[in-house]
Write an enzyme that holds these catalytic residues in place. Structure first.
Site, mmCIF file in Angstrom:
data_model
loop_
_atom_site.group_PDB
_atom_site.id
_atom_site.type_symbol
_atom_site.label_atom_id
_atom_site.label_comp_id
_atom_site.label_asym_id
_atom_site.label_seq_id
_atom_site.Cartn_x
_atom_site.Cartn_y
_atom_site.Cartn_z
ATOM 1 N N LYS A 76 0.808 -1.215 0.000
ATOM 2 C CA LYS A 76 0.000 0.000 0.000
ATOM 3 C C LYS A 76 0.845 1.272 0.000
ATOM 4 O O LYS A 76 0.443 2.295 -0.568
ATOM 5 C CB LYS A 76 -0.973 -0.016 1.184
ATOM 6 C CG LYS A 76 -2.020 -1.126 1.108
ATOM 7 C CD LYS A 76 -2.958 -1.079 2.307
ATOM 8 C CE LYS A 76 -4.018 -2.178 2.225
ATOM 9 N NZ LYS A 76 -3.455 -3.514 2.358
ATOM 10 N N ILE A 105 -11.500 9.388 5.830
ATOM 11 C CA ILE A 105 -12.555 10.037 5.066
ATOM 12 C C ILE A 105 -13.876 9.459 5.575
ATOM 13 O O ILE A 105 -14.180 8.289 5.346
ATOM 14 C CB ILE A 105 -12.395 9.780 3.548
ATOM 15 C CG1 ILE A 105 -10.980 10.151 3.090
ATOM 16 C CG2 ILE A 105 -13.451 10.542 2.768
ATOM 17 C CD1 ILE A 105 -10.585 11.583 3.326
ATOM 18 N N VAL A 140 -13.882 -11.021 -5.677
ATOM 19 C CA VAL A 140 -15.037 -11.857 -5.339
ATOM 20 C C VAL A 140 -16.281 -11.348 -6.061
ATOM 21 O O VAL A 140 -17.103 -12.121 -6.559
ATOM 22 C CB VAL A 140 -15.277 -11.862 -3.808
ATOM 23 C CG1 VAL A 140 -16.529 -12.662 -3.452
ATOM 24 C CG2 VAL A 140 -14.068 -12.403 -3.075
ATOM 25 N N ARG A 153 -5.795 -8.725 -8.750
ATOM 26 C CA ARG A 153 -6.389 -10.053 -8.978
ATOM 27 C C ARG A 153 -7.848 -9.864 -9.365
ATOM 28 O O ARG A 153 -8.373 -8.753 -9.360
ATOM 29 C CB ARG A 153 -6.309 -10.872 -7.692
ATOM 30 C CG ARG A 153 -6.927 -10.128 -6.506
ATOM 31 C CD ARG A 153 -7.065 -10.975 -5.256
ATOM 32 N NE ARG A 153 -7.377 -10.205 -4.068
ATOM 33 C CZ ARG A 153 -8.576 -9.725 -3.751
ATOM 34 N NH1 ARG A 153 -9.594 -9.925 -4.553
ATOM 35 N NH2 ARG A 153 -8.760 -9.034 -2.640
ATOM 36 N N GLY A 172 -8.059 -7.956 3.379
ATOM 37 C CA GLY A 172 -9.081 -8.722 4.086
ATOM 38 C C GLY A 172 -9.476 -8.122 5.422
ATOM 39 O O GLY A 172 -10.008 -8.810 6.289
#
Length: 455
Positions: free
Chosen positions: A116, A203, A296, A293, A164
């Site tokens: 990140k 935020i 889901v 990737r 996650g």
């Protein structure tokens, strides 16, 4: 086109990839742990090979065993799905070294965008808006206190590696900072082997908006619109929809253009998602992270765009150009996805593994899709995630999609395990959700307390 690919995953995403590959005329190899010997993906693939014991660290995360399985079966490529090794640059690099195509971005790009802090720096270079925050890794509480004072509370502590919802804490003031930092850092170290943190101004309230992008090796990058993923619990998504009711035509153009710019800046190849936080009061949006990737929730985008994302992943990895240009992408109607899990929402969403003694998945009508790896008699193992199915609906408009989802959830019947079907049905029927009046705090702060009070 590839003759054979190996799917380095399990559950519904493995089934989804096997089906896409079969429709492309590509052979498939399933891997499985000893706990998944009777799993549906094992039965559906052309070949299946056991890669280790039940624990994921010894099977689905065992790089050597998975690569050995690919070599032994003659697989030319590996699709990692999501989770497990899907964002592991070391695994992608090992695939490259062994001349096995990793169906995803390069290890270099994964390192650049998966971390990140690195991603934030690259987005600043690309001219994509980012939230005010730390310029690099934060390792000590003293550093955290100083940076937090500079950017102002409330803040978000985030693990540099991983996802996650792990290694993330909201901090409202300096009194909360030290214990929150220590807890988040310990969690990140345990989950990802990396305790590096960074800090961003929070935020709030905000919408979680993500943009699906696709890129190929010829330099083409397109977007497939946005998804609204604001209905979350503990920073994990529960329900997603596309398009977002919070975004008008002008803002949609701005946020999708920023996502394409981000992907072009890093020469992104394959499927990926650029995630933003949207401040509805100001209309400003900020880069949050990139998922390197397939997501889901990719089916909602497939419904509204008509593009099969998993097939595009395989084609692009094979060296083909994207099958569509941006000018060819059109959006139609509204799509919603609900994640159905074997868990007890009344008991803090505790997992509910066990044997499925009866199963009826909703069907019938145009615009209804259920992605699942379940069947009657299957025993859900306690070692992995608790997902039973994803219910995805598409309607001409949002109201039709909401009504179709309500109908589908009313039909959904599982016996033998506790599920969150009733929770999802109440959520999709809530007046605030029906009106599109929610943000990332709604589920945890408003809906869930009322739901859990009910008998």
């Amino acid at each position: 086109m590839f003759n054979k690919i190996l799917i380095a995953n399990r559950g519904e995403i493995a089934v989804r990839i096997i089906r896409a590959a079969r429709e492309l005329g590509v052979g498939t190899v399933a891997i499985y742990s000893t706990a998944d010997r009777d799993a549906l993906h094992v039965h559906l693939a052309d070949e299946a090979i056991c890669v280790g014991p039940a624990r994921s660290t010894e099977s689905y995360l065992n790089m050597n065993n998975i690569l050995s399985a690919a070599v032994a079966t003659g697989a030319q490529a590996i699709h990692p799905g999501f989770g497990f090794l899907s964002e592991n640059s070391k695994f992608a690099r090992l695939c490259e070294e062994m001349n096995i195509k990793f169906i995803g971005p390069s290890a270099k790009v994964m390192d650049m965008m998966g971390d990140k802090i690195n991603a934030r720096a690259e987005m600043i270079k690309a001219g994509v808006p980012v939230t005010p925050g730390s310029e690099g890794e934060v390792h000590t509480t003293d550093e955290a206190v100083k940076i937090a004072e500079e950017i102002g509370y409330p803040i978000m502590l985030k693990a540099s590696a991983g996802g996650g919802g792990k290694g993330i804490r909201k901090v409202n003031n300096v009194e909360e900072l030290v214990p929150a930092f220590e807890a988040a850092q310990a969690e990140a170290q345990a989950a990802f082997g990396n305790g590096a943190m960074f800090i961003e101004r929070m935020i709030f309230p905000a919408r979680h908006i993500e943009v699906q992008i696709l890129g190929d090796s010829q330099g083409n990058v397109i977007h497939l619109g946005e998804r609204d993923c604001s209905l979350q619990r503990n920073n994990q998504k529960v329900l997603e929809e596309s398009p977002s009711v919070a975004i008008g035509h002008t803002l949609r153009n701005e946020i999708t253009a920023a996502a394409v710019k981000a992907a072009q800046h890093v020469s992104y190849e394959n499927a990926g998602t650029i995630e933003f936080l949207l401040d509805e009061s100001s209309g400003k949006f900020y880069f949050m992270e990139m998922n390197t990737r397939v997501q889901v929730e990719h089916p909602v985008t497939e419904f509204v765009s008509g593009v099969d994302i998993v097939k595009e992943q395989i084609r692009v990895a094979n060296g083909n150009e994207l099958s569509v240009k941006q000018k060819d992408v059109t959006f139609s109607g509204h799509a919603i996805e609900c994640r159905i899990n074997a868990e007890n929402p009344k008991f803090n969403f505790a997992p509910s593994p066990g044997k499925i003694t009866n199963l009826f998945l909703p069907s019938g009508g145009v615009g209804l899709r259920v992605d699942s790896a379940m069947y009657i008699g299957y025993s859900i193992p306690p070692y992995y995630d608790s997902m039973i199915a994803k219910v995805i609906v598409h309607g001409e408009n949002r109201f039709e999609a909401l009504m179709k989802m309500q109908r589908a959830l009313l039909e959904f019947d599982v016996e033998g395990v506790i599920t969150n079907v009733d929770f999802q049905l109440e959520l999709i029927s809530d007046p605030h959700v029906v009106a599109g009046d929610y943000d990332t705090s709604f589920l945890g702060n408003v809906f869930l307390p009322e739901f859990q009070k009910e008998d």
